[in-house]
Design an enzyme around this catalytic site. Structure first.
Site, PDB file in Angstrom:
ATOM      1  N   VAL A  65       0.823  -1.203   0.000  1.00  0.00           N
ATOM      2  CA  VAL A  65       0.000   0.000   0.000  1.00  0.00           C
ATOM      3  C   VAL A  65       0.866   1.265   0.000  1.00  0.00           C
ATOM      4  O   VAL A  65       0.339   2.377  -0.140  1.00  0.00           O
ATOM      5  CB  VAL A  65      -0.963   0.027   1.208  1.00  0.00           C
ATOM      6  N   ASN A  91      -7.391  -1.836   5.358  1.00  0.00           N
ATOM      7  CA  ASN A  91      -7.065  -2.670   6.509  1.00  0.00           C
ATOM      8  C   ASN A  91      -5.581  -2.951   6.702  1.00  0.00           C
ATOM      9  O   ASN A  91      -5.146  -3.248   7.820  1.00  0.00           O
ATOM     10  CB  ASN A  91      -7.823  -4.002   6.376  1.00  0.00           C
ATOM     11  N   SER A 149      -8.254   1.678  15.550  1.00  0.00           N
ATOM     12  CA  SER A 149      -8.035   0.883  16.750  1.00  0.00           C
ATOM     13  C   SER A 149      -8.255   1.751  17.984  1.00  0.00           C
ATOM     14  O   SER A 149      -8.119   2.983  17.942  1.00  0.00           O
ATOM     15  CB  SER A 149      -6.596   0.350  16.763  1.00  0.00           C
ATOM     16  N   TYR A 162       2.230   2.920  16.314  1.00  0.00           N
ATOM     17  CA  TYR A 162       0.924   2.349  15.946  1.00  0.00           C
ATOM     18  C   TYR A 162      -0.212   3.249  16.432  1.00  0.00           C
ATOM     19  O   TYR A 162      -1.162   3.532  15.693  1.00  0.00           O
ATOM     20  CB  TYR A 162       0.807   0.957  16.563  1.00  0.00           C
ATOM     21  N   ALA A 164      -0.110   6.461  17.036  1.00  0.00           N
ATOM     22  CA  ALA A 164      -0.122   7.692  16.251  1.00  0.00           C
ATOM     23  C   ALA A 164      -0.766   7.460  14.884  1.00  0.00           C
ATOM     24  O   ALA A 164      -1.564   8.275  14.405  1.00  0.00           O
ATOM     25  CB  ALA A 164       1.303   8.211  16.082  1.00  0.00           C
ATOM     26  N   LYS A 166      -2.941   5.075  13.996  1.00  0.00           N
ATOM     27  CA  LYS A 166      -4.371   4.793  14.108  1.00  0.00           C
ATOM     28  C   LYS A 166      -5.168   6.030  14.514  1.00  0.00           C
ATOM     29  O   LYS A 166      -6.325   6.189  14.118  1.00  0.00           O
ATOM     30  CB  LYS A 166      -4.606   3.647  15.102  1.00  0.00           C
TER      31      LYS A 166
END
Length: 257
Positions: A65, A91, A149, A162, A164, A166
């Protein structure tokens, strides 16, 4: 009887589709009648994921991605083959765990690149296909679901990168919903708690299990097959007037007024 969850005739692109939430989302959407455009960074697992599926209904390619050229080519091929991309499940994600004082810049950047910039890349490129169809008169050009999340809403220990990323996904969701609402494009996020996937094995281990379960009113971890029902809802006509929202799917572990 009308089935508001029917996805027949729609092409849904799922990133990180070879395992965990992405794989279960692909299975459920396929069962609901959708055509699928699947991508994952792991070609072997992606090949396994599409075994037994009708090749006339599935386009699967391995890539990242973070690679915009790859994404642009995949979306163009999907649009040509299926008439457009009518749904996106944003996702794909990774973790690089370390406490703040021990986290390297590389660990920080790797997670931001995939979990946040990757979300923007897919949203922008797929969204432009949706906007093109909206400009041509399609009143319901598509729905985008970004996977976030609880880590992005209340923080997390050992994963500031992670958390930051999300948190950033929530901002991306709201901004895109505001900009594209006039085109009929809906953009929402699902904010999961602890989902029983490979990514959460440490959290669900005996060392931490009791602590995390004590914070979940429903008293159990979320199974991937259960988690993706929320994604299908936000992609479907059942949520036709919902946009810019963050749906908490966490057993009550993050309850706000």
């Amino acid at each position: 009887m009308i089935n508001l969850m029917d996805m027949s005739g729609r092409n849904v692109m799922v990133t990180g589709a070879a395992q965990g939430i992405g794989l279960e989302a692909a299975k459920l959407l396929y069962a609901l009648g959708a055509r699928l455009t699947l991508l994952d960074a792991n070609p072997q697992k992606l090949e396994q994921a599409v075994e037994g599926l009708d090749p006339q209904r599935v386009l699967a390619q391995s890539g990242s991605v973070t690679d915009r050229t790859f994404l642009e080519g995949l979306v163009a091929e999907a649009a040509e083959r299926f008439g457009g991309v009518h749904g996106l499940v944003n996702n794909a994600g990774i973790t690089r765990t370390a406490m703040i004082d021990k986290m390297s810049v590389e660990q920080w950047q790797q997670v931001i690149d995939v979990n946040l910039t990757g979300v923007f890349n897919c949203l922008q490129i797929v969204g432009m296909d949706m906007k093109r169809r909206a400009d041509a008169g399609d009143a319901s050009p598509g729905s985008i679901v970004n996977v976030s999340s609880d880590a992005g809403r209340k923080g997390t220990i050992g994963q500031i990168n992670y958390g930051a990323a999300k948190s950033g996904v929530l901002g991306v969701t709201m901004s895109a919903a505001r900009e594209w609402g006039r085109h009929g494009i809906r953009v929402n996020s699902v904010a999961y708690g602890v989902v029983a996937t490979e990514m959460t094995e440490v959290v669900r281990s005996e060392k931490f299990r009791a602590r995390y379960l004590a914070s979940i009113p429903l008293g159990r971890f979320l199974e991937p097959a259960e988690a993706v029902k929320s994604i299908a809802f936000l992609l479907s006509d059942a949520s036709s007037f919902i946009t810019g929202q963050h749906l908490s799917v966490n057993g009550g572990s993050h309850i706000t007024a």
